[in-house]
Design an enzyme around this catalytic site. Structure first.
Site, PDB file in Angstrom:
ATOM      1  NE  ARG A   1       1.841   4.634 -29.232  1.00 18.11           N
ATOM      2  CZ  ARG A   1       2.123   4.799 -30.518  1.00 18.11           C
ATOM      3  NH1 ARG A   1       3.089   5.600 -30.888  1.00 18.11           N
ATOM      4  NH2 ARG A   1       1.438   4.163 -31.446  1.00 18.11           N
TER       5      ARG A   1
ATOM      6  CG  HIS B   1       0.952   9.444 -30.753  1.00 13.04           C
ATOM      7  ND1 HIS B   1       2.174   9.655 -30.166  1.00 13.04           N
ATOM      8  CD2 HIS B   1       0.459  10.668 -31.050  1.00 13.04           C
ATOM      9  CE1 HIS B   1       2.413  10.956 -30.123  1.00 13.04           C
ATOM     10  NE2 HIS B   1       1.388  11.584 -30.649  1.00 13.04           N
TER      11      HIS B   1
ATOM     12  CE1 TYR C   1       1.802   3.213 -35.213  1.00 10.87           C
ATOM     13  CE2 TYR C   1       0.006   4.527 -36.106  1.00 10.87           C
ATOM     14  CZ  TYR C   1       0.793   4.159 -35.045  1.00 10.87           C
ATOM     15  OH  TYR C   1       0.588   4.712 -33.811  1.00 10.87           O
TER      16      TYR C   1
HETATM   17  C1  TPP Z   1       7.963  20.254 -33.199  1.00  6.90           C
HETATM   18  C2  TPP Z   1       6.875  19.233 -33.380  1.00  6.90           C
HETATM   19  N1  TPP Z   1       6.803  18.496 -34.505  1.00  6.90           N
HETATM   20  C3  TPP Z   1       5.814  17.582 -34.663  1.00  6.90           C
HETATM   21  C4  TPP Z   1       4.871  17.407 -33.691  1.00  6.90           C
HETATM   22  C5  TPP Z   1       3.757  16.370 -33.892  1.00  6.90           C
HETATM   23  N2  TPP Z   1       4.019  15.199 -33.018  1.00  6.90           N
HETATM   24  C6  TPP Z   1       3.413  15.077 -31.829  1.00  6.90           C
HETATM   25  S1  TPP Z   1       3.909  13.719 -31.018  1.00  6.90           S
HETATM   26  C7  TPP Z   1       4.917  13.225 -32.270  1.00  6.90           C
HETATM   27  C8  TPP Z   1       5.736  11.961 -32.143  1.00  6.90           C
HETATM   28  C9  TPP Z   1       6.614  11.998 -30.927  1.00  6.90           C
HETATM   29  O1  TPP Z   1       7.280  10.791 -30.726  1.00  6.90           O
HETATM   30  P1  TPP Z   1       8.227  10.597 -29.486  1.00  6.90           P
HETATM   31  O2  TPP Z   1       9.112  11.783 -29.283  1.00  6.90           O
HETATM   32  O3  TPP Z   1       8.895   9.280 -29.652  1.00  6.90           O
HETATM   33  O4  TPP Z   1       7.257  10.570 -28.226  1.00  6.90           O
HETATM   34  P2  TPP Z   1       6.026   9.629 -27.889  1.00  6.90           P
HETATM   35  O5  TPP Z   1       4.798  10.395 -28.291  1.00  6.90           O
HETATM   36  O6  TPP Z   1       6.196   8.346 -28.609  1.00  6.90           O
HETATM   37  O7  TPP Z   1       6.048   9.466 -26.400  1.00  6.90           O
HETATM   38  C10 TPP Z   1       4.858  14.148 -33.330  1.00  6.90           C
HETATM   39  C11 TPP Z   1       5.609  14.025 -34.588  1.00  6.90           C
HETATM   40  C12 TPP Z   1       4.969  18.196 -32.508  1.00  6.90           C
HETATM   41  N3  TPP Z   1       4.121  18.072 -31.491  1.00  6.90           N
HETATM   42  N4  TPP Z   1       5.979  19.092 -32.381  1.00  6.90           N
END
Ligand code: TPP
Length: 387
Positions: A277, A281, A290
């Site tokens: 990425r 985020h 971080y």
């Molecule tokens: C069930 C749930 N828990 C927490 C969140 C908060 N949250 C949004 S994105 C994220 C990280 C996701 O990381 P990843 O699956 O690796 O996808 P990326 O955003 O890096 O593409 C979190 C913890 C959420 N949207 N849904």
């Protein structure tokens, strides 16, 4: 500071090699297992993929600026993940149904979704914005991993339909499959595991496509897993493939291989596309809190667009092509900007539509209450005016 690559004590690289066709200098290598799946990809196809990657990159930059100017509530950049998305999209037959997560803008573009519609979500004007059936591309899911059980259920349905409708032989041109996209972070959610067990148990025609962009907001991949995610597939009893997610040809080849296998009725496959990425985020996040500048710099040199450009130049593609692709991308970005600035909010009444497929007494009651409430303002204004 822990980085995406800091290993757990005792962690293992696993046994799977990472598939790469285009190396970081743009040289095309060979992979005897996967070469046959991209032998029909022409230079013209690659130029088309490059032009689309550039358009989506420009779209992403515009969206980030629009958010900064307060025109979007939030933006989720896809910068750096264009090869993983466009490479895979190009290998998935149009008849197959895709369940995206929320960062799949390049994939949406390849599926023919108008990205202006997608902007309505981030402006807070629509919970969806397109007709999933028109594009075989489901609406975005913002609740992590929630789309994975849906995808497996859908794939099980496809298989049952094919079973009932005997004239559609598995593996034939008409057989359909499902692809679900999620991130490394989402792969740790319970839904991911439950879905994989179900998919394996019922030989569901589904591809689990993980874009491992090394970070789940501020949690590095090294904390999330002790081994590459593709290795996990073996535990469920199906094939896992690791691919360099910044190599569009590698991604296209392994996805084409997986889709063929799934269409043959051999059950699920998991692909882990290792990418990065490049941006934050979301626009609500500050990655400097971080992660290190060194790590970001290192991945900037691995930018999938730069790699494909190097390859195209090695193949003799001239400046004129790149100038034109840049001009088109710029124009596309401007059209998005214009559309966002011209967007009108929907009537609130619209919120009561499509809640249920058929008329629902409770929703109609709420609609009536809302109209009465609105009318109260008109009355108050008339009384004010009369005074
Ligand atoms: C069930 C749930 N828990 C927490 C969140 C908060 N949250 C949004 S994105 C994220 C990280 C996701 O990381 P990843 O699956 O690796 O996808 P990326 O955003 O890096 O593409 C979190 C913890 C959420 N949207 N849904």
């Amino acid at each position: 500071m822990e980085t995406a690559e800091t290993p757990h004590p005792g962690a293992t690289e696993g046994r799977l090699n990472r598939v790469t066709i285009l190396d970081e200098n743009g040289h095309r290598g060979s992979d005897p297992d996967f070469d046959p799946y991209i032998e029909n990809v022409t230079l013209e196809d690659l130029k088309g993929s490059y032009a689309n990657m550039l358009k989506v990159r420009r779209f992403d930059d515009e969206a980030t600026s629009l958010q900064r100017q307060g025109k979007l509530a939030l933006w989720v950049p896809s910068k750096g993940q264009e090869a993983a998305q466009i490479g895979s999209a190009r290998a998935i037959p149009e008849r197959d149904y895709i369940f995206p997560s929320y960062r799949e803008h390049a994939l949406a573009f390849e599926r023919g979704v108008d990205l202006k519609d997608l902007m309505r979500i981030f402006r807070g004007y629509s919970p969806g914005g397109w007709n999933p059936k028109e594009h075989n591309f489901n609406l975005y899911s913002f609740v992590l991993a929630s789309q994975i059980p849906h995808a497996v259920g859908y794939a099980m349905g496809q298989k049952l339909d094919q079973h009932v409708n005997k004239e559609v032989a598995q593996g034939s041109e008409e057989s359909s499959a499902t692809v679900v996209y999620f991130g490394d972070g989402s792969s740790t959610e319970g839904e991911a595991h439950e879905s994989m067990v179900f998919a394996a148990s019922y030989d569901a025609p589904v591809l689990f496509f993980i874009q491992n962009n090394k970070w789940a907001i501020s949690v590095p991949f090294s904390t999330q897993s002790r081994l590459p995610l593709a290795e996990r597939a073996a535990g469920y009893g199906f094939e896992g493939i690791r691919v360099d997610g910044n190599d569009i040809l590698g991604v296209q080849a392994v996805t084409a291989y997986a889709m063929e296998k799934i269409h043959r009725g051999e059950g699920p496959v998991l692909i882990e596309a290792e990418t990065y990425r490049l941006g934050a985020h979301t626009t609500a996040d500050d990655p400097t809190k971080y992660r290190t500048r060194d790590e970001e710099d290192e991945w900037t040199t691995k930018d999938p667009l730069v790699r494909l450009e190097k390859h195209l130049r090695l193949e003799g593609v001239d400046d004129a092509f790149f100038e034109e692709a840049n001009a088109e991308a710029k124009e596309y970005g401007a059209s998005i900007r214009e559309a966002v600035l011209a967007m009108e909010p929907p009537e609130f009444d619209h919120a009561f539509e499509n809640v249920y497929a058929e008329e629902n007494a409770l929703v109609e009651q709420e609609r009536a209450w809302f109209h009465e409430y609105e009318a109260g303002f008109d009355e108050a204004e008339t009384q004010e005016g009369g005074r």
